[in-house]
Design a protein around this motif. Sequence first.
Motif, PDB file in Angstrom:
ATOM      1  N   THR A   8     -27.634  33.079 -31.442  1.00 50.25           N
ATOM      2  CA  THR A   8     -27.764  31.642 -31.657  1.00 50.25           C
ATOM      3  C   THR A   8     -27.965  31.318 -33.127  1.00 50.25           C
ATOM      4  O   THR A   8     -27.451  30.322 -33.620  1.00 50.25           O
ATOM      5  CB  THR A   8     -28.913  31.045 -30.831  1.00 50.25           C
ATOM      6  OG1 THR A   8     -30.119  31.716 -31.158  1.00 50.25           O
ATOM      7  CG2 THR A   8     -28.640  31.146 -29.358  1.00 50.25           C
ATOM      8  N   ALA A   9     -28.705  32.150 -33.814  1.00 52.41           N
ATOM      9  CA  ALA A   9     -28.897  31.919 -35.248  1.00 52.41           C
ATOM     10  C   ALA A   9     -27.570  32.047 -35.989  1.00 52.41           C
ATOM     11  O   ALA A   9     -27.275  31.267 -36.895  1.00 52.41           O
ATOM     12  CB  ALA A   9     -29.924  32.890 -35.813  1.00 52.41           C
ATOM     13  N   LEU A  10     -26.767  33.024 -35.587  1.00 51.25           N
ATOM     14  CA  LEU A  10     -25.460  33.184 -36.217  1.00 51.25           C
ATOM     15  C   LEU A  10     -24.564  31.991 -35.923  1.00 51.25           C
ATOM     16  O   LEU A  10     -23.838  31.521 -36.797  1.00 51.25           O
ATOM     17  CB  LEU A  10     -24.794  34.474 -35.747  1.00 51.25           C
ATOM     18  CG  LEU A  10     -25.397  35.753 -36.297  1.00 51.25           C
ATOM     19  CD1 LEU A  10     -24.727  36.966 -35.661  1.00 51.25           C
ATOM     20  CD2 LEU A  10     -25.274  35.811 -37.800  1.00 51.25           C
ATOM     21  N   GLU A  30     -32.710  28.492 -39.653  1.00 46.35           N
ATOM     22  CA  GLU A  30     -33.979  29.093 -40.067  1.00 46.35           C
ATOM     23  C   GLU A  30     -35.082  28.814 -39.055  1.00 46.35           C
ATOM     24  O   GLU A  30     -35.927  29.673 -38.794  1.00 46.35           O
ATOM     25  CB  GLU A  30     -34.358  28.604 -41.458  1.00 46.35           C
ATOM     26  CG  GLU A  30     -33.440  29.173 -42.518  1.00 46.35           C
ATOM     27  CD  GLU A  30     -33.782  28.731 -43.920  1.00 46.35           C
ATOM     28  OE1 GLU A  30     -34.705  27.905 -44.101  1.00 46.35           O
ATOM     29  OE2 GLU A  30     -33.123  29.227 -44.855  1.00 46.35           O
ATOM     30  N   LYS A  31     -35.053  27.636 -38.467  1.00 44.09           N
ATOM     31  CA  LYS A  31     -36.040  27.307 -37.444  1.00 44.09           C
ATOM     32  C   LYS A  31     -35.872  28.233 -36.239  1.00 44.09           C
ATOM     33  O   LYS A  31     -36.848  28.712 -35.669  1.00 44.09           O
ATOM     34  CB  LYS A  31     -35.890  25.841 -37.028  1.00 44.09           C
ATOM     35  CG  LYS A  31     -37.020  25.318 -36.195  1.00 44.09           C
ATOM     36  CD  LYS A  31     -36.923  23.802 -36.063  1.00 44.09           C
ATOM     37  CE  LYS A  31     -38.187  23.255 -35.427  1.00 44.09           C
ATOM     38  NZ  LYS A  31     -38.154  21.783 -35.376  1.00 44.09           N
ATOM     39  N   LEU A  32     -34.633  28.505 -35.867  1.00 45.01           N
ATOM     40  CA  LEU A  32     -34.378  29.434 -34.761  1.00 45.01           C
ATOM     41  C   LEU A  32     -34.807  30.853 -35.130  1.00 45.01           C
ATOM     42  O   LEU A  32     -35.320  31.585 -34.290  1.00 45.01           O
ATOM     43  CB  LEU A  32     -32.902  29.404 -34.361  1.00 45.01           C
ATOM     44  CG  LEU A  32     -32.474  28.139 -33.626  1.00 45.01           C
ATOM     45  CD1 LEU A  32     -30.962  28.066 -33.542  1.00 45.01           C
ATOM     46  CD2 LEU A  32     -33.096  28.070 -32.252  1.00 45.01           C
ATOM     47  N   LEU A  46     -32.597  35.809 -40.725  1.00 42.93           N
ATOM     48  CA  LEU A  46     -32.448  35.027 -41.952  1.00 42.93           C
ATOM     49  C   LEU A  46     -31.341  35.569 -42.845  1.00 42.93           C
ATOM     50  O   LEU A  46     -30.586  34.806 -43.457  1.00 42.93           O
ATOM     51  CB  LEU A  46     -33.765  34.976 -42.715  1.00 42.93           C
ATOM     52  CG  LEU A  46     -34.877  34.163 -42.055  1.00 42.93           C
ATOM     53  CD1 LEU A  46     -36.202  34.387 -42.781  1.00 42.93           C
ATOM     54  CD2 LEU A  46     -34.517  32.687 -42.025  1.00 42.93           C
ATOM     55  N   GLN A  47     -31.219  36.889 -42.920  1.00 40.73           N
ATOM     56  CA  GLN A  47     -30.149  37.493 -43.718  1.00 40.73           C
ATOM     57  C   GLN A  47     -28.786  37.137 -43.145  1.00 40.73           C
ATOM     58  O   GLN A  47     -27.854  36.802 -43.887  1.00 40.73           O
ATOM     59  CB  GLN A  47     -30.320  39.008 -43.785  1.00 40.73           C
ATOM     60  CG  GLN A  47     -31.466  39.458 -44.642  1.00 40.73           C
ATOM     61  CD  GLN A  47     -31.713  40.961 -44.541  1.00 40.73           C
ATOM     62  OE1 GLN A  47     -30.992  41.688 -43.871  1.00 40.73           O
ATOM     63  NE2 GLN A  47     -32.753  41.430 -45.217  1.00 40.73           N
ATOM     64  N   ASN A  48     -28.677  37.210 -41.816  1.00 42.21           N
ATOM     65  CA  ASN A  48     -27.407  36.865 -41.169  1.00 42.21           C
ATOM     66  C   ASN A  48     -27.080  35.388 -41.364  1.00 42.21           C
ATOM     67  O   ASN A  48     -25.922  35.028 -41.599  1.00 42.21           O
ATOM     68  CB  ASN A  48     -27.446  37.220 -39.684  1.00 42.21           C
ATOM     69  CG  ASN A  48     -27.385  38.709 -39.460  1.00 42.21           C
ATOM     70  OD1 ASN A  48     -26.805  39.454 -40.242  1.00 42.21           O
ATOM     71  ND2 ASN A  48     -27.996  39.166 -38.387  1.00 42.21           N
ATOM     72  N   LYS A  69     -30.940  17.803 -33.763  1.00 42.36           N
ATOM     73  CA  LYS A  69     -31.579  18.908 -33.039  1.00 42.36           C
ATOM     74  C   LYS A  69     -32.849  19.405 -33.727  1.00 42.36           C
ATOM     75  O   LYS A  69     -33.727  19.973 -33.083  1.00 42.36           O
ATOM     76  CB  LYS A  69     -30.613  20.085 -32.881  1.00 42.36           C
ATOM     77  CG  LYS A  69     -29.340  19.758 -32.125  1.00 42.36           C
ATOM     78  CD  LYS A  69     -29.638  19.372 -30.712  1.00 42.36           C
ATOM     79  CE  LYS A  69     -28.367  19.067 -29.943  1.00 42.36           C
ATOM     80  NZ  LYS A  69     -28.644  18.568 -28.608  1.00 42.36           N
ATOM     81  N   LEU A  70     -32.958  19.198 -35.021  1.00 36.69           N
ATOM     82  CA  LEU A  70     -34.081  19.746 -35.786  1.00 36.69           C
ATOM     83  C   LEU A  70     -35.455  19.333 -35.243  1.00 36.69           C
ATOM     84  O   LEU A  70     -36.322  20.180 -35.035  1.00 36.69           O
ATOM     85  CB  LEU A  70     -33.988  19.321 -37.245  1.00 36.69           C
ATOM     86  CG  LEU A  70     -33.300  20.293 -38.179  1.00 36.69           C
ATOM     87  CD1 LEU A  70     -33.108  19.661 -39.546  1.00 36.69           C
ATOM     88  CD2 LEU A  70     -34.024  21.594 -38.291  1.00 36.69           C
TER      89      LEU A  70
END
Length: 96
Positions: A8-10, A30-32, A46-48, A69-70
């Motif tokens: 999901t972050a990706l 970043e929140k995820l 975070l790197q991804n 969404k934030l």
Amino acid sequence: MRRFLLATALLCATLSGLAGCKGPCRELSEKLCDCSINSVEKELCLQNASREESRVEPTPEQEAVCETKLAGCDCKKIETAEGKRECGIAREGGID
């Protein structure tokens, strides 16, 4: 769970390609990442997100969706269907 959060972050990071400043999609990514279960997973996430940000630039429409969404995205509810919808990571068709 870790794979889910990473995926999901990706996905969100793919929408966040603004250089120089963080747009709503990057902030949502970043929140995820903050929902990761430990610091190693969070750092990888975070790197991804950063790597994807340099690859893809979101459209204004995508940024507007991320902005909405934030505020509602909450790690405490991320495992629920409602929480997934609020974070923008629910699958299409209502299947979570």
